[in-house]
Design a protein around this motif. Structure first.
Motif, PDB file in Angstrom:
ATOM      1  N   TYR A 349     -14.544   8.955   2.055  1.00  0.00           N
ATOM      2  CA  TYR A 349     -13.924   7.898   2.855  1.00  0.00           C
ATOM      3  C   TYR A 349     -13.416   6.801   1.932  1.00  0.00           C
ATOM      4  CZ  TYR A 349     -15.306   9.872   7.308  1.00  0.00           C
ATOM      5  OH  TYR A 349     -15.403  10.681   8.399  1.00  0.00           O
ATOM      6  N   GLY A 377     -25.011  13.188  10.362  1.00  0.00           N
ATOM      7  CA  GLY A 377     -24.487  12.605   9.125  1.00  0.00           C
ATOM      8  C   GLY A 377     -24.182  13.632   8.061  1.00  0.00           C
ATOM      9  N   ALA A 378     -24.295  14.925   8.399  1.00  0.00           N
ATOM     10  CA  ALA A 378     -24.051  15.967   7.387  1.00  0.00           C
ATOM     11  C   ALA A 378     -22.565  16.083   7.051  1.00  0.00           C
ATOM     12  CB  ALA A 378     -24.564  17.311   7.904  1.00  0.00           C
ATOM     13  N   THR A 381     -18.271  16.143  11.790  1.00  0.00           N
ATOM     14  CA  THR A 381     -17.083  15.535  12.406  1.00  0.00           C
ATOM     15  C   THR A 381     -15.996  15.328  11.357  1.00  0.00           C
ATOM     16  OG1 THR A 381     -18.462  14.433  14.019  1.00  0.00           O
ATOM     17  CG2 THR A 381     -16.285  13.493  13.672  1.00  0.00           C
ATOM     18  N   THR A 382     -16.409  14.873  10.204  1.00  0.00           N
ATOM     19  CA  THR A 382     -15.458  14.626   9.118  1.00  0.00           C
ATOM     20  C   THR A 382     -14.696  15.905   8.794  1.00  0.00           C
ATOM     21  OG1 THR A 382     -17.059  13.054   8.243  1.00  0.00           O
ATOM     22  CG2 THR A 382     -15.284  13.703   6.766  1.00  0.00           C
ATOM     23  N   GLN A 422     -15.667  14.185  19.839  1.00  0.00           N
ATOM     24  CA  GLN A 422     -17.090  13.983  20.156  1.00  0.00           C
ATOM     25  C   GLN A 422     -17.252  13.020  21.326  1.00  0.00           C
ATOM     26  OE1 GLN A 422     -19.234  12.559  16.736  1.00  0.00           O
ATOM     27  NE2 GLN A 422     -21.100  13.571  17.414  1.00  0.00           N
TER      28      GLN A 422
HETATM   29  N1  ATP Z   1     -14.965   5.982   9.007  1.00  0.00           N
HETATM   30  C1  ATP Z   1     -15.943   6.149   8.111  1.00  0.00           C
HETATM   31  N2  ATP Z   1     -15.978   5.403   7.010  1.00  0.00           N
HETATM   32  C2  ATP Z   1     -16.961   5.552   6.086  1.00  0.00           C
HETATM   33  N3  ATP Z   1     -17.949   6.471   6.188  1.00  0.00           N
HETATM   34  C3  ATP Z   1     -17.972   7.238   7.280  1.00  0.00           C
HETATM   35  C4  ATP Z   1     -16.975   7.131   8.303  1.00  0.00           C
HETATM   36  N4  ATP Z   1     -17.260   8.058   9.255  1.00  0.00           N
HETATM   37  C5  ATP Z   1     -18.365   8.697   8.852  1.00  0.00           C
HETATM   38  N5  ATP Z   1     -18.799   8.227   7.665  1.00  0.00           N
HETATM   39  C6  ATP Z   1     -19.956   8.716   6.909  1.00  0.00           C
HETATM   40  O1  ATP Z   1     -19.724  10.073   6.624  1.00  0.00           O
HETATM   41  C7  ATP Z   1     -20.919  10.831   6.778  1.00  0.00           C
HETATM   42  C8  ATP Z   1     -20.641  12.015   7.683  1.00  0.00           C
HETATM   43  O2  ATP Z   1     -20.324  11.567   8.968  1.00  0.00           O
HETATM   44  P1  ATP Z   1     -19.945  12.562  10.147  1.00  0.00           P
HETATM   45  O3  ATP Z   1     -19.590  11.727  11.333  1.00  0.00           O
HETATM   46  O4  ATP Z   1     -18.949  13.531   9.669  1.00  0.00           O
HETATM   47  O5  ATP Z   1     -21.326  13.287  10.395  1.00  0.00           O
HETATM   48  P2  ATP Z   1     -21.736  14.315  11.514  1.00  0.00           P
HETATM   49  O6  ATP Z   1     -22.350  15.455  10.798  1.00  0.00           O
HETATM   50  O7  ATP Z   1     -20.610  14.606  12.421  1.00  0.00           O
HETATM   51  O8  ATP Z   1     -22.860  13.501  12.275  1.00  0.00           O
HETATM   52  P3  ATP Z   1     -23.264  13.510  13.827  1.00  0.00           P
HETATM   53  O9  ATP Z   1     -23.888  14.824  14.093  1.00  0.00           O
HETATM   54  O10 ATP Z   1     -24.237  12.400  13.919  1.00  0.00           O
HETATM   55  O11 ATP Z   1     -22.012  13.268  14.597  1.00  0.00           O
HETATM   56  C9  ATP Z   1     -21.977   9.879   7.293  1.00  0.00           C
HETATM   57  O12 ATP Z   1     -22.816   9.561   6.213  1.00  0.00           O
HETATM   58  C10 ATP Z   1     -21.234   8.654   7.737  1.00  0.00           C
HETATM   59  O13 ATP Z   1     -21.969   7.509   7.440  1.00  0.00           O
END
Ligand code: ATP
Length: 588
Positions: A349, A377-378, A381-382, A422
């Protein structure tokens, strides 16, 4: 910045602007001429008893007054039109620029400031523009013309101007100078109130649940009182400003009458000239006051213009390719199939120290379901967000049918994807309007079919208006699970090549989840399905499960393979996730 913005956005209206400036000029000149005619009536008509002269000059004055009134109305009308058109055009461009932004730019600015810039800041510049249209032309002419005419009436009395004008200039300047910080602070105080209010309205349920109303009221009170104090400070100065200006004007009139009476008694001046002189003095003082206010207001508008230009000049980081690859070129010329490939993808990010995703490689194929599971946080979504280019990868490539997503036009890429985020978001309007969002020409039968697949038919049918049932802003009139199913139906209506479900099933109960997946299967037989899930039950039948941990794929395979300690695909992380949700016997 202010000038650049004005030049750019007033260009289409230059005819109106030139015309209004000419009208302003006319009306100011007419204004300047009237006191002199009035003086003539007194000196040459009334004093000499010449009735015919009074009539003739009176009619001339009437004519000039009508001309002045007409010019003033025309100038105000044209000015208002040009300024409002300016506001509309700037807002339109701001909106379409923001529409091109990726999540990166939106995150960088923040949603509240983008809204303020599009509304409040544009308003600020627009107001100064309207003031400029009148004052910028009027004030200099009134000042120079007023001095010239005053000198014409009486040179010696005009010396008074040397005292009166600087006194007014200093007084108004000082007041405005002290007021500007209050005005600046006022904007940020209003921002704070908006912030507190927005947070409390959105988080109302949490506030209630934690019985924090009193604390929240205190927070709001603090912000409200800060605005009150600032407004009061500005108000006090404002309250002083008008009496002070009136005092200076009245004292000046008294001084003029005092010295003028002496000159009349000495036969050096006529009564009419004295009345005209007082009128010109008022013009001059008004011009000085308006110019001072204008000078003080410009910096504020310049700040607003700078904030607007900052948005307008920001280019999206997910730029359209200069020469996009046509859809027909996908799959080596066979057209779109929907194979999604991640090739050594890394992503961080903006501003973050470490990447969130590290060297991910996998392929999701049509007719198969690829599931992604992992702790919160894994990076699930990213990962999903990289396919529709909400963000662009910082390393590696994301391919659709062998073509980098960055080489496709955003329209083409979007047409291949059906995304269910989501947080299911619905637009205000009707259910049908929302379902047709991705396919405007979908028939009612298609909508019902999609609703049936996503297990939403029953509750939509139960609504009195059915498909035309109203949807509140953001979908607030529906439960979380209903919103989620409507969002899924919206994607299904589109019949995309690639479905991206981001944790869309977790808001559903087990039975609905299972029925929905069963109904979806025939529909997605030809499509690529990528599902992010928290629940193992949702993905146990997936053709490929990717286990994500801290942005790395730590396991990949089918459910049984990942659990089988003898199998090369066995994953300890997967087993931990499974045992946290069910016993191994249930999972088997
Ligand atoms: N817009 C952003 N800016 C900076 N960091 C971010 C942003 N969005 C997510 N992160 C960080 O990226 C990491 C992954 O986030 P992500 O949302 O992809 O996790 P996830 O596996 O989908 O989690 P969850 O199951 O809780 O939705 C996390 O550590 C979060 O803090």
């Amino acid at each position: 910045m202010l000038i650049t913005l004005m030049r750019r956005y007033l260009r289409p209206y230059w005819v109106a602007v030139v015309l209004l400036l000419v009208l302003q000029l006319l009306q100011t000149l007419a204004n300047l001429y009237l006191p002199s005619l009035n003086a003539d009536i007194i000196d040459n008509g009334v004093v000499q008893g010449d009735i015919a002269y009074i009539w003739n000059t009176g009619i001339l004055m009437l004519g000039i007054s009508l001309l002045q009134a007409g010019a003033a109305v025309g100038a105000v009308y044209l000015g208002a039109r040009a300024a409002t058109a300016f506001g509309r055009d700037v807002r339109r461009d701001l909106f379409s620029t923001v529409q091109t932004f990726s999540a990166r730019e939106v995150g960088q600015f923040g949603a509240p400031t983008l809204i303020t810039r599009t509304t409040n800041d544009v308003q600020q510049v627009q107001q100064v523009l309207i003031m400029m249209f009148t004052i910028m032309v009027m004030a200099p002419i009134m000042l120079v013309g007023g001095v010239f005419m005053a000198l014409q009436e009486d040179v010696e009395l005009s010396m008074l101007l040397l005292v009166v004008v600087p006194v007014l200039l200093v007084c108004v300047g000082l007041l405005m100078w002290r007021m500007v910080p209050y005005f600046r602070a006022m904007q940020s105080r209003i921002d704070t109130i908006n912030g507190v209010l927005r947070e409390q309205i959105t988080g109302l349920r949490v506030v209630r649940a934690f019985v924090r109303e009193r604390r929240e009221i205190e927070r709001f009170d603090a912000a409200n009182t800060a605005l009150y104090d600032t407004s009061l400070g500005a108000g006090k100065l404002m309250a002083m400003a008008f009496p002070l200006v009136m005092l200076i004007m009245n004292l000046s009139s008294v001084a003029v009458l005092w010295f003028g009476a002496g000159r009349i008694a000495a036969g050096e001046m006529q009564i009419g000239a004295l009345t005209a002189f007082i009128a010109y003095l008022m013009f001059i003082l008004m011009a000085v006051m308006m110019s001072t206010m204008m000078v003080m207001m410009v910096p504020r508008a310049a700040v607003a213009a700078g904030r607007i230009a900052e948005v307008l000049d920001t280019r999206t980081s997910v730029a359209e390719p200069a020469d996009p690859a046509p859809l027909s070129s996908l799959s080596d010329g066979a057209g779109p199939r929907g194979v999604v490939t991640f090739e050594d993808v890394t992503f961080g990010y903006p501003g973050a120290e470490a990447p969130v995703l590290h060297g991910l490689s996998f392929t999701a194929r049509p007719g198969e379901t690829t599931a992604i599971i992992g702790s919160t946080g894994a990076g699930k979504t990213t990962l999903l967000n990289l396919v529709p280019r909400l963000f662009d990868v910082t390393g590696g490539r994301v391919l659709v049918d062998g073509v980098d997503v960055r080489s496709l036009s955003t329209d083409d890429l979007g047409s291949l994807l059906g995304v269910v985020p989501q947080k299911a978001f619905l637009f205000s309007g009707t259910i049908a309007g929302n379902l047709r969002y991705g396919k405007p020409d979908a028939s009612e039968a298609e909508l019902w079919q999609a609703l049936e697949i996503t297990q939403a038919r029953d509750f939509v049918e139960a609504l009195p208006e059915g498909l035309d049932a109203p949807v509140g802003q953001g979908g607030s009139t529906f439960s979380g699970g209903q919103r989620q199913r409507l969002a899924m139906a919206r994607a299904v209506v589109r019949e995309p090549r690639v479905y991206l479900f981001d944790d869309s099933f977790s808001a559903l109960d087990y039975a609905t989840d299972a029925r929905l997946r069963a109904a979806l299967a025939p529909r997605t037989r030809q499509a690529t399905v990528i599902v992010v899930a928290q629940r193992v039950a949702t993905i146990r039948d997936a053709d490929q499960i990717l286990v994500l941990d801290h942005g790395r794929i730590v396991g990949r395979g089918r459910h049984h393979e990942l659990l089988d300690r003898e199998h090369p695909a066995y994953s300890e992380t997967y087993e931990e996730i499974v045992t946290s949700q069910m016993t191994l016997e249930e999972a088997a």
